[in-house]
Design an enzyme around this catalytic site. Structure first.
Site, PDB file in Angstrom:
ATOM      1  N   HIS A  93       0.827  -1.209   0.000  1.00 20.09           N
ATOM      2  CA  HIS A  93       0.000   0.000   0.000  1.00 20.09           C
ATOM      3  C   HIS A  93       0.865   1.265   0.000  1.00 20.09           C
ATOM      4  CE1 HIS A  93       1.083   0.749   4.190  1.00 20.09           C
ATOM      5  NE2 HIS A  93       0.868  -0.533   4.419  1.00 20.09           N
ATOM      6  N   GLU A 172      -1.590  -7.452   7.625  1.00 20.38           N
ATOM      7  CA  GLU A 172      -0.193  -7.233   7.998  1.00 20.38           C
ATOM      8  C   GLU A 172       0.181  -8.070   9.227  1.00 20.38           C
ATOM      9  OE1 GLU A 172       2.621  -6.890   7.239  1.00 20.38           O
ATOM     10  OE2 GLU A 172       3.273  -4.799   7.152  1.00 20.38           O
TER      11      GLU A 172
END
Length: 321
Positions: A93, A172
């Site tokens: 990202h 994550e």
């Protein structure tokens, strides 16, 4: 192939590394010959040592004279593989406010893209639109907002991207009580643990757990089986790539486990914000055969076998030292 002379195996390994890949079996059903990666490294080392003079010197691109049988064997080994490679584009990202401010994010879902992060995501979308060899056939997303935001911005320049599938396994790394804490504070309060976070993944423990080791296991046992199962079912779509929008640590784990590297490879291939790695992994292969950086700058293809050999040599040096 296992009965071929070691010198020929070394040469084939060297040629395939220059191509960015190793043979995966040709039209005659040949399997990869043992020792190719090691032989290749040995040959390259010997050739580099002969840079100056000498009748025995050979340039890296030159082929020695073989008898007809060995020439035929070499040609067969280098035939295109029967199984086409499935391509994965693993994208981190854009920058978040936590990235900018030095705050640990982990799998928390508080941070959002910063202005810079939105610009980075827009640049990735434009870059994807310019890449003529990339047609995305499938998209998978982390459930966290920063990855979802990045994907939404990609659609501004690539509205043709397929409807994404969100996978929890693409979140994550789980960092427990570290999440939301400033890196500077953690470095001062827990210097040993923070040092392990930087360079000793097997010793890094938070809240009684080993987050890096757990991340590698999640990538290997949860994320990749799902991603590859979908692609195996759609194997007829040879030209379509799978876009995976996720995170920095998770991206490392995906890349390294695809190459067969364990958690000791932590930080060997760090992902910058909006960095994207391209991975070729044939549907019938146990590991990815090659990979390269695609963004922010395009890199050269690197052999999976060479990556494993280099990693093992580095681990060996560290243990012996």
């Amino acid at each position: 192939p296992a009965s071929l002379p070691a010198s020929l195996l070394a040469l084939v390994g060297h040629i395939c590394l220059r191509r960015g890949d190793l043979p995966r079996g040709g039209g005659v059903g040949l399997a990869p010959a043992p020792g190719l990666g090691v032989g290749c490294l040995i040959l390259r080392r010997r050739l580099l040592r002969r840079r100056e003079g000498g009748s025995a010197r050979r340039r890296l691109g030159e082929l020695p004279d073989f008898n007809p049988l060995l020439r035929l064997s070499l040609v067969l080994l280098l035939l295109p593989p029967c199984a086409s490679a499935v391509r994965f584009l693993v994208l981190r990202h854009g920058q978040t406010d936590h990235n900018r401010d030095g705050i640990i994010q982990g799998s928390s879902d508080v941070s959002r893209l910063s202005d810079r992060g939105r610009t980075q995501a827009r640049e990735v979308g434009a870059a994807l639109a310019r890449l003529g060899d990339v047609r995305v056939a499938r998209t998978f997303l982390s459930p966290l907002a920063r990855a979802q935001q990045t994907h939404e911005i990609l659609l501004l320049d690539r509205p043709d991207l397929p409807t994404p599938t969100t996978l929890d396994g693409l979140r994550e790394i789980d960092l427990g009580s570290w999440e939301g804490r400033a890196k500077a504070e953690l470095r001062a309060e827990q210097p040993d643990v923070y040092a392990a976070w930087q360079c000793d993944p097997l010793a890094m423990v938070v809240d009684g757990r080993k987050p890096i080791v757990e991340l590698w296991e999640r990538a290997r046992s949860a994320a990749w089986p799902t991603l590859r199962a979908v692609d195996t079912a759609a194997a007829e779509d040879d030209e379509g790539a799978t876009l995976v929008v996720c995170h920095g640590s998770l991206g490392q784990a995906l890349l390294c486990t695809a190459l067969g590297l364990d958690a000791t490879a932590w930080r060997r291939h760090p992902f910058p914000n909006c960095g994207m790695a391209e991975i070729d992994w044939p549907a019938d292969a146990p590991r990815a055969t090659r990979w390269r950086w695609r963004l922010p700058e395009e890199g050269c293809w690197q052999s999976g076998t060479a990556a494993r050999a280099l990693h093992l040599s580095r681990v060996g040096v560290r243990i012996e030292g």
